[in-house]
Design a protein around this motif. Structure first.
Motif, PDB file in Angstrom:
ATOM      1  N   ARG A  22     -12.455 -32.890 -13.565  1.00  0.00           N
ATOM      2  CA  ARG A  22     -13.025 -31.572 -13.307  1.00  0.00           C
ATOM      3  C   ARG A  22     -11.933 -30.606 -12.858  1.00  0.00           C
ATOM      4  O   ARG A  22     -10.866 -31.016 -12.437  1.00  0.00           O
ATOM      5  CB  ARG A  22     -14.104 -31.676 -12.231  1.00  0.00           C
ATOM      6  CG  ARG A  22     -15.261 -32.565 -12.660  1.00  0.00           C
ATOM      7  CD  ARG A  22     -16.520 -32.382 -11.824  1.00  0.00           C
ATOM      8  NE  ARG A  22     -16.330 -32.192 -10.411  1.00  0.00           N
ATOM      9  CZ  ARG A  22     -16.290 -33.177  -9.503  1.00  0.00           C
ATOM     10  NH1 ARG A  22     -16.399 -34.435  -9.883  1.00  0.00           N
ATOM     11  NH2 ARG A  22     -16.143 -32.904  -8.226  1.00  0.00           N
TER      12      ARG A  22
ATOM     13  N   ASP B 162     -10.695 -26.291  -8.673  1.00  0.00           N
ATOM     14  CA  ASP B 162     -11.608 -25.623  -7.748  1.00  0.00           C
ATOM     15  C   ASP B 162     -12.952 -26.336  -7.612  1.00  0.00           C
ATOM     16  O   ASP B 162     -13.698 -26.064  -6.664  1.00  0.00           O
ATOM     17  CB  ASP B 162     -11.845 -24.170  -8.180  1.00  0.00           C
ATOM     18  CG  ASP B 162     -10.611 -23.300  -7.978  1.00  0.00           C
ATOM     19  OD1 ASP B 162      -9.780 -23.639  -7.104  1.00  0.00           O
ATOM     20  OD2 ASP B 162     -10.472 -22.290  -8.690  1.00  0.00           O
ATOM     21  N   ASP B 163     -13.273 -27.219  -8.535  1.00  0.00           N
ATOM     22  CA  ASP B 163     -14.560 -27.931  -8.505  1.00  0.00           C
ATOM     23  C   ASP B 163     -14.504 -29.255  -7.749  1.00  0.00           C
ATOM     24  O   ASP B 163     -15.511 -29.945  -7.653  1.00  0.00           O
ATOM     25  CB  ASP B 163     -15.062 -28.183  -9.927  1.00  0.00           C
ATOM     26  CG  ASP B 163     -15.413 -26.900 -10.657  1.00  0.00           C
ATOM     27  OD1 ASP B 163     -15.624 -25.865  -9.981  1.00  0.00           O
ATOM     28  OD2 ASP B 163     -15.473 -26.915 -11.895  1.00  0.00           O
TER      29      ASP B 163
ATOM     30  N   SER C 182     -13.664 -31.110  -4.152  1.00  0.00           N
ATOM     31  CA  SER C 182     -13.486 -30.796  -2.728  1.00  0.00           C
ATOM     32  C   SER C 182     -12.801 -31.946  -1.996  1.00  0.00           C
ATOM     33  O   SER C 182     -12.861 -33.103  -2.426  1.00  0.00           O
ATOM     34  CB  SER C 182     -14.841 -30.518  -2.072  1.00  0.00           C
ATOM     35  OG  SER C 182     -15.591 -31.716  -1.987  1.00  0.00           O
TER      36      SER C 182
END
Length: 187
Positions: free
Chosen positions: A21, A24-25, A27
């Motif tokens: 991914r 930014d997707d 965490s």
């Protein structure tokens, strides 16, 4: 887990998630949870998401290099080394198509943060040295220039495969690369 094992596990999980991914997707909480650590435990090992992503990317490349470089360098002839380099490079591109996107994202983050660019240059020099040594053994003119062009070709192919892999005919590409890069040998 010991500290070194924990850090390697974090890098493996981060590489997996960032390769699947967008940067930014993913965490830090998700990475910590998958590793089995608290978020604070993750920050004990890595000061930021960017540092973790960058280290995960380089970790992935190092693991590949440790496994593949000895196989390439143990080939009998310079031609066999070059063919092995092409084969393993294509295998890597085909097996890790989203890694090209991750590579570009982390490089962009490096530029934004204004640090870590020396590590990128070191990485680049290591690959140029391998490529250049093979071209030198092959007896081509300007082995360093050929190494730069070959690296650029691989990078471009990786990006093109990410965007439009269905158009790739691997056998034709490998054959053409051999013909292009083996032309111009010294007599």
């Amino acid at each position: 887990m010991r500290r070194k094992e924990t850090k390697e596990r974090i890098l493996e999980v981060a590489l997996e998630l960032f390769s699947e991914r967008a940067y930014d997707d993913v965490s830090m909480e998700e990475i910590a949870k998958k590793v089995g650590l608290s978020k604070g435990g993750l920050f004990y090992h890595f000061s930021s998401k960017y540092e973790l992503a960058k280290e995960a990317l380089f970790y992935g490349f190092e693991q590949w290099a440790k496994a593949i470089f000895p196989k390439i360098l143990s080939a009998k002839s310079p031609e066999d080394k070059f063919k092995a380099l092409i084969d393993y490079s294509f295998e890597f591109i085909l097996d890790n198509p989203k890694l090209s996107r991750f590579f570009l994202e982390v490089y962009e983050e490096s530029i934004k943060h204004g640090n870590g660019l020396e590590q990128w240059k070191g990485f680049y020099e290591e690959y140029l040295e391998l490529f250049g040594s093979i071209f030198e053994e092959l007896g081509v003119l300007n082995p360093r220039v050929r190494a730069i062009l070959f690296g650029a070709l691989l990078d471009g192919l990786a990006i093109h495969y990410l965007m439009a892999g269905e158009y790739f005919d691997i056998r034709d590409l490998k054959k053409e690369i051999l013909e292009i890069f083996l032309a111009g040998r010294k007599d």
